[in-house]
Design a protein around this motif. Sequence first.
Motif, PDB file in Angstrom:
ATOM      1  N   PRO A  93       0.818  -1.231   0.000  1.00  0.00           N
ATOM      2  CA  PRO A  93       0.000   0.000   0.000  1.00  0.00           C
ATOM      3  C   PRO A  93       0.843   1.270   0.000  1.00  0.00           C
ATOM      4  O   PRO A  93       0.376   2.328  -0.440  1.00  0.00           O
ATOM      5  CB  PRO A  93      -0.816  -0.126   1.288  1.00  0.00           C
ATOM      6  CG  PRO A  93       0.013  -0.989   2.184  1.00  0.00           C
ATOM      7  CD  PRO A  93       0.743  -1.942   1.287  1.00  0.00           C
ATOM      8  N   LYS A  94       2.091   1.179   0.514  1.00  0.00           N
ATOM      9  CA  LYS A  94       2.946   2.376   0.549  1.00  0.00           C
ATOM     10  C   LYS A  94       4.240   2.074  -0.211  1.00  0.00           C
ATOM     11  O   LYS A  94       4.172   1.593  -1.342  1.00  0.00           O
ATOM     12  CB  LYS A  94       3.218   2.763   2.006  1.00  0.00           C
ATOM     13  CG  LYS A  94       1.949   3.129   2.790  1.00  0.00           C
ATOM     14  CD  LYS A  94       2.241   3.707   4.159  1.00  0.00           C
ATOM     15  CE  LYS A  94       2.838   2.669   5.096  1.00  0.00           C
ATOM     16  NZ  LYS A  94       3.005   3.218   6.478  1.00  0.00           N
ATOM     17  N   ALA A 172       7.668   0.526   6.615  1.00  0.00           N
ATOM     18  CA  ALA A 172       6.253   0.285   6.925  1.00  0.00           C
ATOM     19  C   ALA A 172       5.931   0.888   8.285  1.00  0.00           C
ATOM     20  O   ALA A 172       6.774   1.514   8.930  1.00  0.00           O
ATOM     21  CB  ALA A 172       5.976  -1.216   6.930  1.00  0.00           C
ATOM     22  N   GLY A 173       4.717   0.718   8.747  1.00  0.00           N
ATOM     23  CA  GLY A 173       4.340   1.213  10.057  1.00  0.00           C
ATOM     24  C   GLY A 173       5.010   0.424  11.166  1.00  0.00           C
ATOM     25  O   GLY A 173       5.434  -0.721  10.978  1.00  0.00           O
ATOM     26  N   THR A 174       5.094   1.041  12.335  1.00  0.00           N
ATOM     27  CA  THR A 174       5.744   0.385  13.479  1.00  0.00           C
ATOM     28  C   THR A 174       4.792   0.232  14.655  1.00  0.00           C
ATOM     29  O   THR A 174       5.213   0.102  15.799  1.00  0.00           O
ATOM     30  CB  THR A 174       6.972   1.198  13.918  1.00  0.00           C
ATOM     31  OG1 THR A 174       6.576   2.543  14.213  1.00  0.00           O
ATOM     32  CG2 THR A 174       8.039   1.219  12.826  1.00  0.00           C
ATOM     33  N   SER A 175       3.478   0.223  14.369  1.00  0.00           N
ATOM     34  CA  SER A 175       2.478  -0.017  15.412  1.00  0.00           C
ATOM     35  C   SER A 175       1.206  -0.522  14.744  1.00  0.00           C
ATOM     36  O   SER A 175       1.059  -0.453  13.516  1.00  0.00           O
ATOM     37  CB  SER A 175       2.185   1.263  16.206  1.00  0.00           C
ATOM     38  OG  SER A 175       1.480   2.192  15.399  1.00  0.00           O
ATOM     39  N   THR A 178      -0.404   2.186  12.527  1.00  0.00           N
ATOM     40  CA  THR A 178       0.278   2.742  11.354  1.00  0.00           C
ATOM     41  C   THR A 178       0.573   1.705  10.272  1.00  0.00           C
ATOM     42  O   THR A 178       0.877   2.066   9.138  1.00  0.00           O
ATOM     43  CB  THR A 178       1.602   3.405  11.772  1.00  0.00           C
ATOM     44  OG1 THR A 178       2.425   2.442  12.446  1.00  0.00           O
ATOM     45  CG2 THR A 178       1.343   4.580  12.699  1.00  0.00           C
ATOM     46  N   VAL A 179       0.486   0.418  10.608  1.00  0.00           N
ATOM     47  CA  VAL A 179       0.727  -0.616   9.598  1.00  0.00           C
ATOM     48  C   VAL A 179      -0.436  -0.652   8.610  1.00  0.00           C
ATOM     49  O   VAL A 179      -1.605  -0.669   9.000  1.00  0.00           O
ATOM     50  CB  VAL A 179       0.898  -1.996  10.271  1.00  0.00           C
ATOM     51  CG1 VAL A 179       0.823  -3.100   9.245  1.00  0.00           C
ATOM     52  CG2 VAL A 179       2.206  -2.060  11.012  1.00  0.00           C
ATOM     53  N   LYS A 180      -0.116  -0.662   7.334  1.00  0.00           N
ATOM     54  CA  LYS A 180      -1.104  -0.786   6.268  1.00  0.00           C
ATOM     55  C   LYS A 180      -1.046  -2.212   5.703  1.00  0.00           C
ATOM     56  O   LYS A 180       0.031  -2.719   5.400  1.00  0.00           O
ATOM     57  CB  LYS A 180      -0.834   0.224   5.150  1.00  0.00           C
ATOM     58  CG  LYS A 180      -0.904   1.678   5.599  1.00  0.00           C
ATOM     59  CD  LYS A 180      -2.315   2.058   6.040  1.00  0.00           C
ATOM     60  CE  LYS A 180      -2.373   3.537   6.434  1.00  0.00           C
ATOM     61  NZ  LYS A 180      -3.718   3.922   6.910  1.00  0.00           N
ATOM     62  N   LEU A 181      -2.195  -2.829   5.571  1.00  0.00           N
ATOM     63  CA  LEU A 181      -2.243  -4.207   5.113  1.00  0.00           C
ATOM     64  C   LEU A 181      -1.976  -4.312   3.619  1.00  0.00           C
ATOM     65  O   LEU A 181      -2.443  -3.462   2.843  1.00  0.00           O
ATOM     66  CB  LEU A 181      -3.606  -4.831   5.423  1.00  0.00           C
ATOM     67  CG  LEU A 181      -3.824  -5.412   6.823  1.00  0.00           C
ATOM     68  CD1 LEU A 181      -3.578  -4.358   7.903  1.00  0.00           C
ATOM     69  CD2 LEU A 181      -5.223  -5.989   6.951  1.00  0.00           C
ATOM     70  N   PRO A 182      -1.207  -5.323   3.185  1.00  0.00           N
ATOM     71  CA  PRO A 182      -1.031  -5.545   1.750  1.00  0.00           C
ATOM     72  C   PRO A 182      -2.387  -5.792   1.079  1.00  0.00           C
ATOM     73  O   PRO A 182      -3.355  -6.197   1.723  1.00  0.00           O
ATOM     74  CB  PRO A 182      -0.141  -6.796   1.688  1.00  0.00           C
ATOM     75  CG  PRO A 182       0.507  -6.872   3.027  1.00  0.00           C
ATOM     76  CD  PRO A 182      -0.458  -6.290   4.004  1.00  0.00           C
TER      77      PRO A 182
END
Length: 455
Positions: A93-94, A172-175, A178-182
Amino acid sequence: MFHKKLSFKRKDYSQHCQLLFPLAKLTFFAVVLSSVLPHADAFDPLDPFGNITIKWDVMSWTPDGYVAVVTMNNFQMYRHIMSPGWTLGWNWPKKEVIWSIVGAQTTEQGDCSKFKGNVPHCCKRDPVLVDLLPGVPYNQQFSNCCKGGVLASWGEDPSESVSSFQISVGLAGTSNKTVKLPKNFTLLGPGPGYTCGPAKIVPSTVFLTADHRRKTQALMTWNVTCTYSQFLSSKYPSCCVSFSTFYNDTITPCPSCACGCNHKHNCIMGDSEKLKRKGINTPRKNNEPLLQCTHHMCPIRVHWHVKLNYKDYWRVKIAITNFNYRQNHTHWTLVAQHPNLNNVTQVFSFDYKPLVPYQSINDTGMFYGMKFYNDLLMEAGPSGNVQSEVLMQKDKNTFTLKSGWGFPRRVYFNGDECKLPPPDSYPILPNSAEKGPFSFSNTAICTILMIFLTW
């Protein structure tokens, strides 16, 4: 007299309705399931809950991302993933990258030119992963990995139906917030046919320590469910069925072009000199088959032969023949739907397991090869077949060999439904066996009725 006759008809009609009610219930249940389950086009009535579930467990956070264990579980009762194995892909996603993988690898690294010093394993926005081959160095292995992507079916061997690897994701996110799923997951197993839904966050997976005295849990977990559709896999069936019996000399063959005749111009006759060339059995990268020339042009033929009829039992011989010179089948499975499979007494040469997707109906069974004996169906040729016999006890209230009762209603090989012959071509009993000493033919009855009507 008139009232007696009328009440008899009403009683018959009531019994007929009682017999049809369970079938109507089953049909309604199947329709409801197909409307509720995702990807209803992939609904299989013999394995209604079969799927491949991909689970991501975030085990720890890193300075710029996370480390996750990805586990692939094959919950399909009789459909496995054979060589050359599964291929898994998704879109980030990012701007995530894969720093490292243990137990698998990506097919391409991508453009990592902006990284200096420590270069990621993969920088592609849409990575594609494959399993490692057996025998890789120990420091590259992970639990349930390194089987070349081959997964057994859940019904055959649950311990061999799982594959997993560990992945370290950066940028990627660190919590959890903030993590975005593939997204846009794709699965090849090894060819097309699977459709994957979106990733969904689920309760974190709980793990037990080796001594079973302490529980730990993942920091975050999400699941992806993939279902199979034969229509997406291929335009034509991949197998066909032929029939024969001890009481009729006629053999009902597979229908002509049952699996399509696309390969009819590239097939080889069984006695051709070309078969002596080296490399004739070497698979191609595009999995292009090399078939033996037949009228049905199917890679697999299943032959069902009603062999013997005893007083209390009857015996069936099942033979599976491979007509593809470039492919053998490991962990093969054969599924048959027949009303007398609820009375299986003994199975010779194959392993057998009843399948009961609906608790009130026990008419489906799975046959598969015995380990180290015939679990490998060789490529076309003298050794390209496996066979067994099945002994079934008669149900004296329902048993008959008339009207095709001795033949299965459905046959699946490796999870794909096979093409059956048309019902009017099934081997039938001799006329003397179907008629009693005082029975009349339909023509005779019609003639008598016409005579009475003209009086």
